[in-house]
Design a protein around this motif. Structure first.
Motif, PDB file in Angstrom:
ATOM      1  N   GLN A 319      11.289  -8.912 -98.581  1.00  0.00           N
ATOM      2  CA  GLN A 319      11.885  -9.649 -97.474  1.00  0.00           C
ATOM      3  C   GLN A 319      11.365 -11.084 -97.432  1.00  0.00           C
ATOM      4  O   GLN A 319      10.224 -11.350 -97.785  1.00  0.00           O
ATOM      5  CB  GLN A 319      11.572  -8.947 -96.144  1.00  0.00           C
ATOM      6  CG  GLN A 319      11.926  -7.482 -96.098  1.00  0.00           C
ATOM      7  CD  GLN A 319      13.410  -7.237 -95.915  1.00  0.00           C
ATOM      8  OE1 GLN A 319      14.206  -8.173 -95.847  1.00  0.00           O
ATOM      9  NE2 GLN A 319      13.795  -5.976 -95.851  1.00  0.00           N
ATOM     10  N   SER A 320      12.207 -11.973 -96.965  1.00  0.00           N
ATOM     11  CA  SER A 320      11.806 -13.375 -96.810  1.00  0.00           C
ATOM     12  C   SER A 320      11.520 -13.730 -95.363  1.00  0.00           C
ATOM     13  O   SER A 320      11.246 -14.876 -95.037  1.00  0.00           O
ATOM     14  CB  SER A 320      12.904 -14.294 -97.354  1.00  0.00           C
ATOM     15  OG  SER A 320      14.129 -14.063 -96.667  1.00  0.00           O
ATOM     16  N   SER A 321      11.577 -12.728 -94.469  1.00  0.00           N
ATOM     17  CA  SER A 321      11.328 -12.941 -93.040  1.00  0.00           C
ATOM     18  C   SER A 321      10.397 -11.856 -92.542  1.00  0.00           C
ATOM     19  O   SER A 321      10.603 -10.667 -92.826  1.00  0.00           O
ATOM     20  CB  SER A 321      12.639 -12.908 -92.255  1.00  0.00           C
ATOM     21  OG  SER A 321      12.429 -12.616 -90.888  1.00  0.00           O
ATOM     22  N   LEU A 322       9.373 -12.258 -91.775  1.00  0.00           N
ATOM     23  CA  LEU A 322       8.447 -11.263 -91.227  1.00  0.00           C
ATOM     24  C   LEU A 322       9.126 -10.378 -90.190  1.00  0.00           C
ATOM     25  O   LEU A 322       8.761  -9.211 -90.026  1.00  0.00           O
ATOM     26  CB  LEU A 322       7.228 -11.959 -90.631  1.00  0.00           C
ATOM     27  CG  LEU A 322       6.180 -12.405 -91.647  1.00  0.00           C
ATOM     28  CD1 LEU A 322       5.157 -13.324 -90.996  1.00  0.00           C
ATOM     29  CD2 LEU A 322       5.493 -11.203 -92.271  1.00  0.00           C
ATOM     30  N   GLU A 323      10.096 -10.938 -89.463  1.00  0.00           N
ATOM     31  CA  GLU A 323      10.855 -10.107 -88.532  1.00  0.00           C
ATOM     32  C   GLU A 323      11.583  -9.001 -89.288  1.00  0.00           C
ATOM     33  O   GLU A 323      11.615  -7.844 -88.854  1.00  0.00           O
ATOM     34  CB  GLU A 323      11.859 -10.961 -87.752  1.00  0.00           C
ATOM     35  CG  GLU A 323      11.248 -11.879 -86.728  1.00  0.00           C
ATOM     36  CD  GLU A 323      10.707 -11.127 -85.514  1.00  0.00           C
ATOM     37  OE1 GLU A 323      11.270 -10.077 -85.162  1.00  0.00           O
ATOM     38  OE2 GLU A 323       9.718 -11.601 -84.932  1.00  0.00           O
ATOM     39  N   ALA A 324      12.171  -9.349 -90.438  1.00  0.00           N
ATOM     40  CA  ALA A 324      12.877  -8.355 -91.241  1.00  0.00           C
ATOM     41  C   ALA A 324      11.907  -7.318 -91.791  1.00  0.00           C
ATOM     42  O   ALA A 324      12.229  -6.128 -91.862  1.00  0.00           O
ATOM     43  CB  ALA A 324      13.624  -9.040 -92.382  1.00  0.00           C
ATOM     44  N   VAL A 325      10.720  -7.756 -92.186  1.00  0.00           N
ATOM     45  CA  VAL A 325       9.707  -6.820 -92.682  1.00  0.00           C
ATOM     46  C   VAL A 325       9.354  -5.807 -91.597  1.00  0.00           C
ATOM     47  O   VAL A 325       9.372  -4.593 -91.818  1.00  0.00           O
ATOM     48  CB  VAL A 325       8.447  -7.574 -93.142  1.00  0.00           C
ATOM     49  CG1 VAL A 325       7.315  -6.591 -93.445  1.00  0.00           C
ATOM     50  CG2 VAL A 325       8.733  -8.419 -94.371  1.00  0.00           C
TER      51      VAL A 325
END
Length: 499
Positions: A319-325
């Motif tokens: 993932q390129s977003s911590l929210e997505a992680v």
């Protein structure tokens, strides 16, 4: 009164205070930390038909702030309503971010400020329900004569009941401090020089399984054996809570607490730190009690910390977003929990329901993936599909693994608990590593409902039958692997794969 509650709020009924805090907050102007991501999921109860439903509104909340002085994070698990958790999350930040902390403070100063902040916030909360408690007591005294007031009493009880547990992380002078009240959890994952993830649980849950807590309560005159047997006190397992006036002011009416010399259920945080983060590469996880218990129910308590770190590491590789992680990890835990329930196997009776789940991830010198690196080997992820079949179910699905084509350096085989942050190109002669990766499709699963805590089932003992050419059907589907490898190396699929 805490700093976020002005004199006007002091005179408001608690219901109006909640309304104001829901719609206007001084924290709205604070910049959120860009090195954090949060994933959440509501509570869930599975019916006899396997369908899920939400038993109550979400009661978790969180904050993640970045200031010139420090970073502040928190996860709050409310019960019997979300109002206490919301109140604490807003007022606690006011007690810590309005000039109370500065870089000149020593560890002892920070611990004192954190402890005082929790104390002030709880006292402030009880001030907001003073009038409701007084009205409730007055109406109760009139009950024998006026039965019509029972509805008002129910409404007042709803206003004043409930509490929250909290886990708060503070980073000041590049030192980490953890303040814990209750059953939420903090994990610090450090990437070691030998490319492993060292998982450190900071503190323990304040339950009857905690010997230090039992010792504290024994000093107040309580019987540790009875406490262990009781386990739940006023419906909750936590021996430290914020709010919950029943166990704070009426503990003498609770049999197992009645002989205590002083208030046994407290809001005083257990504080750890400061722990230097100099030279540390890794990530910090703050988890609500609901997330921990869902994962422990689906697998086993012994494996929960390692499992959640493996999931986060796998998602950080993609993932390129911590929210997505964070969101992907919470969704994976939901799937594991549901699959364990649906399997009818050993863990199924433990998985009929789960509470609200919140996961806060804060990276520490750990760059986000650009989609082409993995923290396991620093190489390229190529997906392959492995069939999965539950021995107690006729349904079949597949599990997405990844073949990681490694970068230069020593290869470490195993799960995604191995880690490096160095990029590179594949070195001839090295072999790929299989790493668990997430999938967002409903036909794939990263779940195993076995009771041993493992993520995958072993292949069945039945041997595959050869076809007319003498070949057996492939166990692993490399189609996506061949396609991506060929596309990225300017080769057709025919140039790689079985001939």
């Amino acid at each position: 009164m805490c700093r976020c509650c002005n004199e006007g709020w002091r005179k408001m009924p608690i219901s109006e205070v909640r309304g104001n805090m829901d719609h206007q907050s001084w924290t709205d102007d604070l910049p959120p930390c860009q090195q954090c991501g949060v994933g959440t999921a509501p509570n869930c109860v599975y019916g006899p038909d396997g369908k899920s439903s939400q038993s109550h509104p979400n009661e978790d909340c969180h904050f993640l702030f970045s200031t010139e002085c420090c970073f502040l994070y928190g996860v709050f698990n409310g019960y019997d309503g979300s109002h206490v958790a919301n109140f604490v999350s807003q007022c606690l930040s006011a007690e810590l971010l309005l000039g109370q902390l500065n870089p000149s403070h020593f560890d002892a100063d920070v611990r004192r400020i954190l402890t005082q902040a929790f104390d002030v916030v709880e006292k402030s909360y009880f001030e907001t329900i003073d009038d409701a408690l007084a009205e409730k007591a007055n109406l109760q005294s009139q009950l024998p004569e006026f039965q019509k007031i029972t509805e008002r009493l129910k409404a007042l009880e709803q206003e004043v009941s409930g509490g929250a547990t909290a886990i708060v992380a503070l980073i000041l002078n590049n030192k980490l401090y953890i303040a814990n009240v209750g059953t939420n959890r903090a994990l610090l994952c450090k990437c070691t020089t030998d490319r492993q993830n060292q998982v450190i649980q900071i503190g323990r849950a304040h339950t009857t399984d905690n010997e230090d807590e039992l010792t504290r309560l024994a000093q107040l005159g309580l019987d540790p054996t009875r406490l262990r047997q009781t386990a739940l006190i006023a419906g909750q397992s936590s021996l430290r809570r914020i709010g919950d006036y029943k166990v704070k002011f009426n503990y003498t009416d609770i049999d197992v607490l009645s002989v205590a010399k002083s208030k046994p259920i407290v809001a005083e945080p257990e504080i750890h730190g400061g722990q230097s983060l100099d030279g540390v590469t890794g990530f910090l996880l703050l988890m609500s009690d609901g997330l921990i218990k869902a994962l422990e129910a689906a697998h086993s308590p012994e494996q929960a910390n390692q499992d959640i770190v493996a999931m986060v590491a796998a998602e950080l590789a993609q993932q390129s977003s911590l929210e997505a992680v964070a969101h992907s990890v919470v969704e994976r835990v939901k799937r594991l929990h549901h699959d364990a329930y649906a399997s009818g196997r050993q863990r199924s009776p433990h998985c009929s329901r789960h509470e609200d789940m919140t996961l806060l991830i804060r990276t520490i010198n750990y760059p986000l993936s650009d989609g082409s690196l993995t923290p396991t080997q620093g190489g390229r992820i190529y997906p392959v599909s492995v069939p999965y079949s539950n021995s107690q179910s006729t349904s079949k699905t597949s599990v997405t693994l990844s073949l990681v084509m490694p970068s230069q350096g020593t290869l470490t085989n195993g799960t995604s608990t191995a880690s490096t942050l160095e990029g590179g190109t594949p070195t001839p002669g090295q072999s790929p590593t299989a790493t668990l990766q997430s999938t967002n499709t409903q036909t794939q699963s990263s779940s195993s409902s076995s009771g041993d805590g493992s993520l995958f089932h072993r292949r069945g003992s039945q041997a595959a039958q050869p076809d007319e050419t003498g070949r057996v059907p492939p166990y692993v589907d490399f189609t996506q692997f061949y396609r991506l490898w060929g596309a990225e190396h300017n080769e057709g699929q025919g140039g790689l794969g079985p001939q």
